[in-house]
Design a protein around this motif. Structure first.
Motif, short mmCIF file in Angstrom:
data_model
loop_
_atom_site.label_atom_id
_atom_site.label_comp_id
_atom_site.label_asym_id
_atom_site.label_seq_id
_atom_site.Cartn_x
_atom_site.Cartn_y
_atom_site.Cartn_z
N HIS A 250 0.84 -1.19 0.00
CA HIS A 250 0.00 0.00 0.00
C HIS A 250 0.87 1.24 0.00
O HIS A 250 2.04 1.20 0.44
N LEU A 251 0.31 2.35 -0.47
CA LEU A 251 0.88 3.68 -0.28
C LEU A 251 -0.08 4.42 0.64
O LEU A 251 -1.27 4.51 0.37
N GLU A 252 0.46 4.92 1.73
CA GLU A 252 -0.36 5.50 2.79
C GLU A 252 -0.10 7.01 2.88
O GLU A 252 1.05 7.46 2.92
N ALA A 253 -1.17 7.80 2.92
CA ALA A 253 -1.04 9.25 3.01
C ALA A 253 -0.48 9.66 4.37
O ALA A 253 -0.99 9.23 5.41
N ARG A 254 0.55 10.48 4.38
CA ARG A 254 1.16 10.95 5.64
C ARG A 254 0.32 12.04 6.30
O ARG A 254 0.48 12.32 7.48
N GLU A 255 -0.57 12.65 5.55
CA GLU A 255 -1.42 13.73 6.05
C GLU A 255 -2.68 13.77 5.21
O GLU A 255 -2.75 13.14 4.14
N ALA A 256 -3.70 14.48 5.67
CA ALA A 256 -4.90 14.67 4.86
C ALA A 256 -4.52 15.48 3.62
O ALA A 256 -3.83 16.50 3.72
N LEU A 257 -4.96 15.04 2.46
CA LEU A 257 -4.57 15.71 1.22
C LEU A 257 -5.58 15.42 0.12
O LEU A 257 -6.42 14.53 0.24
N THR A 258 -5.48 16.19 -0.95
CA THR A 258 -6.31 16.00 -2.13
C THR A 258 -5.41 15.86 -3.34
O THR A 258 -4.49 16.65 -3.54
N VAL A 259 -5.66 14.83 -4.13
CA VAL A 259 -4.94 14.61 -5.38
C VAL A 259 -5.89 14.95 -6.52
O VAL A 259 -7.04 14.52 -6.53
N THR A 260 -5.40 15.74 -7.46
CA THR A 260 -6.25 16.14 -8.59
C THR A 260 -5.63 15.68 -9.91
O THR A 260 -4.44 15.42 -10.01
N TRP A 261 -6.49 15.57 -10.90
CA TRP A 261 -6.10 15.32 -12.28
C TRP A 261 -7.13 16.01 -13.16
O TRP A 261 -8.16 16.49 -12.64
N PRO A 262 -6.91 16.18 -14.44
CA PRO A 262 -7.89 16.89 -15.27
C PRO A 262 -9.29 16.32 -15.10
O PRO A 262 -9.51 15.12 -15.28
N ASP A 263 -10.20 17.19 -14.66
CA ASP A 263 -11.62 16.84 -14.50
C ASP A 263 -11.89 15.87 -13.35
O ASP A 263 -12.94 15.21 -13.32
N GLY A 264 -10.98 15.78 -12.39
CA GLY A 264 -11.26 14.89 -11.28
C GLY A 264 -10.33 15.10 -10.09
O GLY A 264 -9.30 15.78 -10.20
N GLU A 265 -10.71 14.52 -8.95
CA GLU A 265 -9.89 14.61 -7.75
C GLU A 265 -10.28 13.49 -6.79
O GLU A 265 -11.34 12.87 -6.93
N ARG A 266 -9.41 13.24 -5.80
CA ARG A 266 -9.70 12.29 -4.73
C ARG A 266 -9.10 12.83 -3.45
O ARG A 266 -7.90 13.17 -3.40
N ARG A 267 -9.92 12.94 -2.41
CA ARG A 267 -9.44 13.35 -1.09
C ARG A 267 -9.02 12.11 -0.30
O ARG A 267 -9.70 11.09 -0.33
N PHE A 268 -7.89 12.19 0.37
CA PHE A 268 -7.39 11.12 1.21
C PHE A 268 -7.23 11.64 2.64
O PHE A 268 -6.64 12.70 2.87
N ALA A 269 -7.77 10.88 3.59
CA ALA A 269 -7.55 11.20 5.00
C ALA A 269 -6.14 10.77 5.40
O ALA A 269 -5.51 9.94 4.74
N ARG A 270 -5.65 11.33 6.48
CA ARG A 270 -4.34 10.92 7.00
C ARG A 270 -4.39 9.42 7.34
O ARG A 270 -5.29 8.95 8.01
#
Length: 319
Positions: A250-270
């Motif tokens: 797995h790749l685990e988010a070190r902090e709460a963050l949002t990843v975006t790409w053209p026409d989309g995004e995904r929020r990840f909790a810490r």
């Protein structure tokens, strides 16, 4: 959503783009492990294979070195050797003096890396007809007419079959069976169940090479879909899940963050993760059952003294 910055636009949105985005947007985010293998990812995997913790490569290599002549006597020669996930072609090349293939067909999703390897290999074996195919064989297998139909031997070392969930593995074996032709077969490596400490170390090494390999996937996704993953904000995790008989990465988010790409995004909790690989481990009996259900009958298998790994030859049933 505003238009993305030009530097974040993908050079070419691949056919797999919708697959990647669907995985990132799933309730439990995931990315297929085939996307590990851009040029850097392929080289990082070569480095992983040199690590003391990563036993599969050297254990399998030991089986081929010790039992290769017996394999060749059992399998025969002059076959069409079809190397699935060929990478640098080194594993197949070590078998050339024993198997004497009439044609070598190397298949890999990273075609540029594959082409370089084949160009070097052809210099050493000019008498073998060689073909390189840039294919994603995980979901379909369409071989061109340049691939000889007789005596096809699919070569799938390294226990990559473990990256498929059992039902996916079964469908994959059926595809191979359908492409075997007359006198066809399969030579495949499979990682066997063993103690958790050995498996954990193999997928989370002390030097952090496996972590770099896993994290590089995010850079590859940035190029493929124009995403803005910041590698510094993610950490690698790899461990054996005994209940499901598989190693998980797995790749685990070190902090709460949002990843975006053209026409989309995904929020990840810490602490929320992206699953990047499942590697299923088998018993010898369980794998033989899977092969039979997939249309292959085991004719011979070879293993190391500790029985950590097995190489299996199976013939297509009904031929």
């Amino acid at each position: 959503m505003p238009m993305p910055h030009p530097s974040r636009l993908p050079d070419v949105l691949p056919a797999q783009g919708p697959e990647i985005i669907a995985g990132l947007c799933a309730a439990e985010a995931c990315v297929c492990p085939k996307y590990f293998y851009d040029a850097l990812g392929s080289r990082l995997f070569e480095a992983i294979c040199e690590l003391p913790e990563y036993y599969p490569t050297r254990t399998e290599a030991g089986i081929f070195e010790r039992d290769g002549a017996d394999m060749a006597q059992h399998i025969g020669s002059s076959m069409t050797l079809i190397d699935l996930g060929a990478g640098n072609c080194a594993k197949a090349a070590r078998l050339f003096p024993l198997l004497h293939p009439a044609q070598y067909v190397a298949i890999d999703i990273s075609y540029d890396f594959l082409r370089e390897a084949l160009d070097r290999l052809q210099l050493y074996f000019p008498h073998i007809e060689m073909t390189g195919l840039g294919l994603d064989f995980s979901s379909r297998l369409d071989l061109p007419g340049t691939v000889r139909g007789e005596q096809r031997l699919f070569f799938y070392p390294g226990s990559s079959i473990g990256n498929f969930a059992p039902q996916q593995a079964l469908a994959f074996l059926h595809r191979l069976r359908d492409n075997c032709g007359a006198d066809g077969g399969l030579l495949i490596g499979v990682d066997l169940i063993k103690d958790a400490a050995t498996l954990d170390a193999a997928y989370d090494d002390a030097l952090g090479v496996t972590a770099a390999f896993n994290l590089n996937l995010l850079r590859h996704l940035n190029r493929l879909i124009g995403a803005d993953f910041d590698v510094r904000k993610w950490r690698h995790r790899g461990y054996f899940n005994r209940a499901k008989s598989r190693v998980e990465m797995h790749l685990e988010a070190r902090e709460a963050l949002t990843v975006t790409w053209p026409d989309g995004e995904r929020r990840f909790a810490r602490g929320e993760g992206i699953c990047t690989e499942h590697s299923y481990k088998y018993t010898r009996e369980g794998f033989a059952d899977l092969l039979e259900e997939g249309g292959f009958g085991v004719t011979r298998s070879w293993t190391d003294p500790a029985q950590w790994f097995a190489v299996v030859h199976a013939r297509a049933l009904g031929l």
